[in-house]
Scaffold this motif. Sequence first.
Motif: not given
Lengths: 109, 345
Positions: A16, A19-20, A23-24, A26, B297, B301, B311, B313, B315, B326
Amino acid sequence: WKEDLTQKAAEAFLRQQRSTPNLRKLVYGTGTHQFGNLSQSVEDEDQESEDADDELGGLFRVSRPDTASKQKANALDCSKFLVEKPQDWDLEEVMNSIRDCFVTGKWED
Amino acid sequence: MKSGKGNFLILSVLYSLDFEASFIRLIDKVTNGSRIEINQTGTTLYYQPGLLYGGSLEHDCSPSRGIGYYLESLLCLAPFMKHPLKIVLRGVTNDQVDPSVDVLKATALPLLKKFGIDGESLEIKINRRGMPPKGGGEIVFSCPVRKVLQPVQFTDPGKIKRIRGTAYSVRVSPQMANRMVESARGILNKFLPDIYIYTDHMKGVSSGKSPGFGMCLTAETINGTILSAELASNPQGQGEAVLPEELGQSCAKLLLEEVYRGGCVDSTNQSLALLLMTLGQRDVSKVLLGPLSPYTIEFLRHLRSFFQIMFKIETKTTEEEHTGGEKVLMTCVGIGFHNLSKTIR
């Protein structure tokens, strides 16, 4: 299996953590290619000249798909999000993980 | 799309498939003035978008993909037509690959409503069911047109108050549906008492050309979020026969997985929600989603390439203990899209 639990939890936590913030990255990638960071006010000169190459007569923009998305173009295009690792919903603790998503669960206040 | 006018698109594909050809024909039908050229070897497609025209149409979808494959795209385009779209689609209504018509009816239509696309004419009607491989199903999709979309703020899904569903069977014993319902209830009743799963057994011409059965489940929250899951039996002559009890149980567990993922929009419709947020008025839209699917995802793009929109984004780790995995909060400012082709009366 109980012994594994702490290890599993630690792994899940690390996953986690990793990944946090990513994410952007990714989703939009790290580079400022194509439209780049819209918020970015100062652009490198190299970047600008690259952009100029992509523009035809200052009006049209040539979008060149990168290799990664070309490969994906041949995959099955389906919006369904398949469950890769199904959890064992017969276990009490797995069931408890979503217990409060239902009106029968605990409410705030 | 109107904003895509003036641009053109050249796709290089290794091979074009029959369902893709069928999809291109469908796009040609709903638009006016599209230019589509495919070279002789079928490896290059030139597409110049036309005006989204709409009107009363019908289309035979290739049975190698479900009607859902075609319908998903129509759901994205239909609100921006010149004339309200009313289209008859024929083909496979329920399969193992694409979101079924039942699921889109139960999840995508309520989602459109939240963006201000509603009215009596917003409807998906299943006239006939068709299972793979031969299909033979028929649906009617109608959608009103809107000039602008409302920005949305979905940040709290709320708690699940009821579970609904449909267990369908065609060209097999009607008892199959009851057996699926029994086993699914057995699992879901541990969480909630308010469960009703309809059994839908279609006969004669309404049952399509191939036998099969399956189930769609939806969980509805107090705030109107609808999460879905579905499963269908293996197509005739492919794979082993599935017991309806097993299918019912697996489907119920899939719904629990979807609840675990959570969010205000179910995983199948993430991209539709994000598109409608992008095309909204110049105002902030927010939506809380479960984990982003690979399809979403890729879609994000595309949204960046077509609309230059990115956007925010974030978490969100759940503070409460028992509310699943999550979540991701997606925020954007709409591009202020106006449907200029909508006729004013």
